[in-house]
Design an enzyme around this catalytic site. Sequence first.
Site, PDB file in Angstrom:
ATOM      1  N   SER A  83       0.835  -1.203   0.000  1.00 40.82           N
ATOM      2  CA  SER A  83       0.000   0.000   0.000  1.00 40.82           C
ATOM      3  C   SER A  83       0.867   1.249   0.000  1.00 40.82           C
ATOM      4  O   SER A  83       1.986   1.237   0.539  1.00 40.82           O
ATOM      5  CB  SER A  83      -0.852  -0.037   1.266  1.00 40.82           C
ATOM      6  N   TYR A 107      -1.934  -0.271  10.962  1.00 40.42           N
ATOM      7  CA  TYR A 107      -2.136  -0.871   9.640  1.00 40.42           C
ATOM      8  C   TYR A 107      -0.926  -0.593   8.744  1.00 40.42           C
ATOM      9  O   TYR A 107      -0.368  -1.501   8.127  1.00 40.42           O
ATOM     10  CB  TYR A 107      -3.428  -0.304   9.007  1.00 40.42           C
ATOM     11  N   LYS A 111       2.003  -3.168   6.940  1.00 44.04           N
ATOM     12  CA  LYS A 111       2.352  -3.250   5.510  1.00 44.04           C
ATOM     13  C   LYS A 111       3.854  -3.012   5.315  1.00 44.04           C
ATOM     14  O   LYS A 111       4.499  -3.691   4.509  1.00 44.04           O
ATOM     15  CB  LYS A 111       1.538  -2.239   4.697  1.00 44.04           C
TER      16      LYS A 111
HETATM   17  C1  UD1 Z   1      -6.210   4.418   3.499  1.00 48.57           C
HETATM   18  C2  UD1 Z   1      -4.747   4.040   3.504  1.00 48.57           C
HETATM   19  C3  UD1 Z   1      -4.456   3.134   2.346  1.00 48.57           C
HETATM   20  C4  UD1 Z   1      -5.330   1.917   2.458  1.00 48.57           C
HETATM   21  C5  UD1 Z   1      -6.777   2.344   2.448  1.00 48.57           C
HETATM   22  C6  UD1 Z   1      -7.621   1.112   2.656  1.00 48.57           C
HETATM   23  C7  UD1 Z   1      -3.201   5.648   4.420  1.00 48.57           C
HETATM   24  C8  UD1 Z   1      -2.480   6.924   4.206  1.00 48.57           C
HETATM   25  N1  UD1 Z   1      -3.951   5.254   3.409  1.00 48.57           N
HETATM   26  O1  UD1 Z   1      -6.443   5.220   2.347  1.00 48.57           O
HETATM   27  O2  UD1 Z   1      -3.126   2.737   2.381  1.00 48.57           O
HETATM   28  O3  UD1 Z   1      -5.073   1.033   1.418  1.00 48.57           O
HETATM   29  O4  UD1 Z   1      -7.005   3.276   3.510  1.00 48.57           O
HETATM   30  O5  UD1 Z   1      -8.656   1.286   3.505  1.00 48.57           O
HETATM   31  O6  UD1 Z   1      -3.079   5.007   5.432  1.00 48.57           O
HETATM   32  N2  UD1 Z   1     -12.772  10.763   3.214  1.00 48.57           N
HETATM   33  C9  UD1 Z   1     -13.767  11.676   3.540  1.00 48.57           C
HETATM   34  N3  UD1 Z   1     -14.933  11.189   4.058  1.00 48.57           N
HETATM   35  C10 UD1 Z   1     -15.156   9.840   4.256  1.00 48.57           C
HETATM   36  C11 UD1 Z   1     -14.139   8.929   3.927  1.00 48.57           C
HETATM   37  C12 UD1 Z   1     -12.953   9.423   3.404  1.00 48.57           C
HETATM   38  O7  UD1 Z   1     -13.610  12.876   3.368  1.00 48.57           O
HETATM   39  O8  UD1 Z   1     -16.247   9.477   4.760  1.00 48.57           O
HETATM   40  C13 UD1 Z   1     -11.514  11.264   2.622  1.00 48.57           C
HETATM   41  C14 UD1 Z   1     -10.294  10.967   3.457  1.00 48.57           C
HETATM   42  O9  UD1 Z   1     -10.034  12.002   4.354  1.00 48.57           O
HETATM   43  C15 UD1 Z   1      -9.217  10.866   2.363  1.00 48.57           C
HETATM   44  C16 UD1 Z   1      -9.973  10.370   1.137  1.00 48.57           C
HETATM   45  O10 UD1 Z   1     -11.343  10.609   1.399  1.00 48.57           O
HETATM   46  O11 UD1 Z   1      -8.715  12.126   2.077  1.00 48.57           O
HETATM   47  C17 UD1 Z   1      -9.757   8.887   0.869  1.00 48.57           C
HETATM   48  O12 UD1 Z   1     -10.032   8.178   2.075  1.00 48.57           O
HETATM   49  P1  UD1 Z   1     -10.123   6.583   2.103  1.00 48.57           P
HETATM   50  O13 UD1 Z   1     -10.980   6.101   0.995  1.00 48.57           O
HETATM   51  O14 UD1 Z   1     -10.508   6.184   3.493  1.00 48.57           O
HETATM   52  O15 UD1 Z   1      -8.642   6.087   1.780  1.00 48.57           O
HETATM   53  P2  UD1 Z   1      -7.251   6.565   2.417  1.00 48.57           P
HETATM   54  O16 UD1 Z   1      -7.420   6.952   3.828  1.00 48.57           O
HETATM   55  O17 UD1 Z   1      -6.644   7.538   1.483  1.00 48.57           O
END
Ligand code: UD1
Length: 301
Positions: A83, A107, A111
């Site tokens: 990841s 997590y 990885k």
């Molecule tokens: C995280 C992990 C990634 C992992 C993935 C799997 C980190 C940096 N990244 O990705 O390695 O493979 O989870 O679960 O550890 N967001 C919102 N509202 C929501 C959900 C998300 O605004 O309800 C935003 C988050 O702040 C982020 C983006 O959407 O900026 C993507 O979030 P998400 O889909 O959870 O993935 P990551 O956190 O980027």
Amino acid sequence: NRLQVLTKRNIPVYNFSCCDADKLIQLFEKYEFAGVIHFAADKAVGESVANPLKYFDNNIGGLISLLKAITQHPNTKLVFSSSCTVYGNPASYPVKESFPLGFNSPYGFTKLCNEQMLEQFYNAFPNAKICALRYFNPIGAHESALIGEEPIGTPNNLVPFITQTAAGLRAELTVFGNDYDTPDGSCLRDYIHVMDLAEAHVAALKYLEAKKEGCHTVFNIGTGVPTSVLELIQVFEQETGETLNWKFGPRRSGDVPAIYASVEKSHKELGWSAKRSVNEAISSAWKFQKNSILTNLSKNE
Ligand code: UD1
């Protein structure tokens, strides 16, 4: 079952924990595997903070068992699901495979630990053929709408949260943070269509197959294109014609402001690159969401 429908093939399934080394060893005796793709792990960042031991057990224990089985079949080609979390909070972007590594959560720690285990394993067994793929943010679904993301309980990830909100299963989406140092204040990520990601695994197996000697390498699997949370919402609304109910909320702990891939190494060495747009990925996720509601409705009838 859905894979069998799509491939029109009978797919043997063995349902046991990957941490069970004895069972894995037996399976490796039963079959001669052309390759192994190790997907089995937990991946919820927040849950890992609350329950790190679950992550140590499953993510680290699972790989230990698998490597035990592989030592007895040293020609096995192994593709590992890593990841972009192994870059921690990167100092600059796009991130290259050679950048310093770190972690922000248990997590992420598992990885990074897994990647280092593979490196140490390779040092001891230099005939092994190992490739770790550093996924960026996989989204979307298979074009049939039969396979996609259907998280158990409340989704942690952005796209299933968006599609479930638009489908009326959740009241509203919270955008975590509007004051990041990014063009629109929301976080930047590299969203990759899951079908492109799937093709990267096929490319990785072929890459390992072509190697005459042992090898150990890592590749970024992303598009190289950053998209903000607000842009993704806009794409969703454009592609689907739906209006999404959303609001800003505070930053989510552990989120990095921005991360996207340098895809130079995977283009050059793996011969793979992402072909699909974020719009196509979002459309496929929405198609899957609608289909899964219909499937669940018919199951309950
Ligand atoms: C995280 C992990 C990634 C992992 C993935 C799997 C980190 C940096 N990244 O990705 O390695 O493979 O989870 O679960 O550890 N967001 C919102 N509202 C929501 C959900 C998300 O605004 O309800 C935003 C988050 O702040 C982020 C983006 O959407 O900026 C993507 O979030 P998400 O889909 O959870 O993935 P990551 O956190 O980027």
